[in-house]
Design a protein around this motif. Sequence first.
Motif, short mmCIF file in Angstrom:
data_model
loop_
_atom_site.label_atom_id
_atom_site.label_comp_id
_atom_site.label_asym_id
_atom_site.label_seq_id
_atom_site.Cartn_x
_atom_site.Cartn_y
_atom_site.Cartn_z
N LEU A 137 -0.67 16.19 0.88
CA LEU A 137 -0.82 14.75 1.12
C LEU A 137 0.24 14.23 2.08
O LEU A 137 -0.04 13.37 2.92
CB LEU A 137 -0.74 14.00 -0.21
CG LEU A 137 -1.91 14.23 -1.18
CD1 LEU A 137 -1.63 13.58 -2.52
CD2 LEU A 137 -3.20 13.68 -0.59
N ASN A 163 -0.03 12.30 5.61
CA ASN A 163 0.72 11.05 5.77
C ASN A 163 1.53 11.04 7.05
O ASN A 163 1.67 10.01 7.71
CB ASN A 163 1.64 10.85 4.56
CG ASN A 163 2.49 9.59 4.68
OD1 ASN A 163 2.04 8.49 4.42
ND2 ASN A 163 3.75 9.76 5.07
N GLY A 176 0.95 4.18 -2.68
CA GLY A 176 0.64 5.52 -2.19
C GLY A 176 1.73 6.53 -2.53
O GLY A 176 1.43 7.67 -2.92
N ALA A 209 1.47 7.37 -6.14
CA ALA A 209 0.32 8.26 -6.36
C ALA A 209 0.63 9.68 -5.92
O ALA A 209 0.31 10.65 -6.62
CB ALA A 209 -0.90 7.72 -5.62
N ILE A 210 1.27 9.83 -4.76
CA ILE A 210 1.62 11.16 -4.26
C ILE A 210 2.58 11.86 -5.22
O ILE A 210 2.46 13.06 -5.49
CB ILE A 210 2.24 11.06 -2.85
CG1 ILE A 210 1.18 10.63 -1.84
CG2 ILE A 210 2.86 12.39 -2.42
CD1 ILE A 210 1.73 10.35 -0.45
N VAL A 261 5.89 5.01 2.95
CA VAL A 261 5.79 6.13 2.00
C VAL A 261 7.02 7.02 2.09
O VAL A 261 7.60 7.42 1.07
CB VAL A 261 4.50 6.94 2.28
CG1 VAL A 261 4.50 8.23 1.46
CG2 VAL A 261 3.27 6.12 1.94
N ILE A 298 0.84 -1.21 0.00
CA ILE A 298 0.00 0.00 0.00
C ILE A 298 0.87 1.25 0.00
O ILE A 298 0.58 2.23 -0.71
CB ILE A 298 -0.94 -0.01 1.21
CG1 ILE A 298 -1.87 -1.22 1.16
CG2 ILE A 298 -1.75 1.28 1.26
CD1 ILE A 298 -2.76 -1.37 2.38
N GLY A 299 1.95 1.23 0.78
CA GLY A 299 2.82 2.40 0.87
C GLY A 299 3.52 2.72 -0.44
O GLY A 299 3.66 3.89 -0.80
N ILE A 306 2.19 2.19 7.13
CA ILE A 306 2.09 2.74 5.77
C ILE A 306 2.81 4.08 5.62
O ILE A 306 3.58 4.27 4.67
CB ILE A 306 0.61 2.86 5.36
CG1 ILE A 306 0.00 1.47 5.16
CG2 ILE A 306 0.47 3.68 4.08
CD1 ILE A 306 -1.50 1.48 4.87
#
Length: 265
Positions: A97, A101, A82, A85-86, A145, A78-79, A141
């Motif tokens: 974001l 986070n 993510g 995406a960021i 990230v 997931i990280g 997560i």
Amino acid sequence: MTKKRPFANIFLAIIFIILYAPIFYLIFYSFNSGGTMSGFDGFTLDWYKELFQDTRLLIIVLNTLVIALLSALISTIIGVLGAIAIRSFKRKQQNTLLSFNNVLIVSPDVIIGASFLILFTIAGFRLGFYSVLLSHIAFSIPIVVLMVLPKLSEMSPTLIDAAKDLGASNWNVLTKVILPYITPGIFAGFFMALTYSLDDFAVTFFVTGNGFSTLSVEIYSLARQGISLNINALSSLLFLATILLVIVYYYVTKRSGTRGVNFRK
């Protein structure tokens, strides 16, 4: 600068002694046949034998490892997604974001644990294995990230553009360009998430239900009952496992072409 270096070395040595002396003191008395930490009567491995004969404790160790591995794996997946995406957003949106986070990282563990407890209680979610797993995934997560984003920042956009010009699909760009490039950050995020999960006490203490426990919570419970060298033996093994984990992390990141993650942009 040369004259100040000896004082800096002495100061650094004092800091290391303060940090590691209690740990080595604990390990030393885990071999004490006297059963106390006030005097060393003789060398023995009985406390370690007793530790491995405790079936309940071995189940707790297994619970801890399963929670740590699963939460590290899921939070890494997931990280990574993510972080990608960021990175696709504009600078101002990225900062917004990232602020969200970082909330779970800068917030006190007690507040995070209490928040999860309230959430699970309101939702009627039974406390136990799954509540601990979900909580560990949630606070791991953001760590993943932050470990992956620096590698994404180092990657030139021309690599993606070149891959697309050659006819690569979005899936091929992700699996054959982006993921191989950020592999060191992925490994770093996984091992950091694994370490955080193994060491966490405050959040786990709030979301652990009856019939389920982890090592950190169990050690706390044993310590409240009084001094027992079983705790020393268990803590010594945990310290050894942590050292091995650090060695593996260093070896993996070194082979991936990095000795660490640079957070500077």
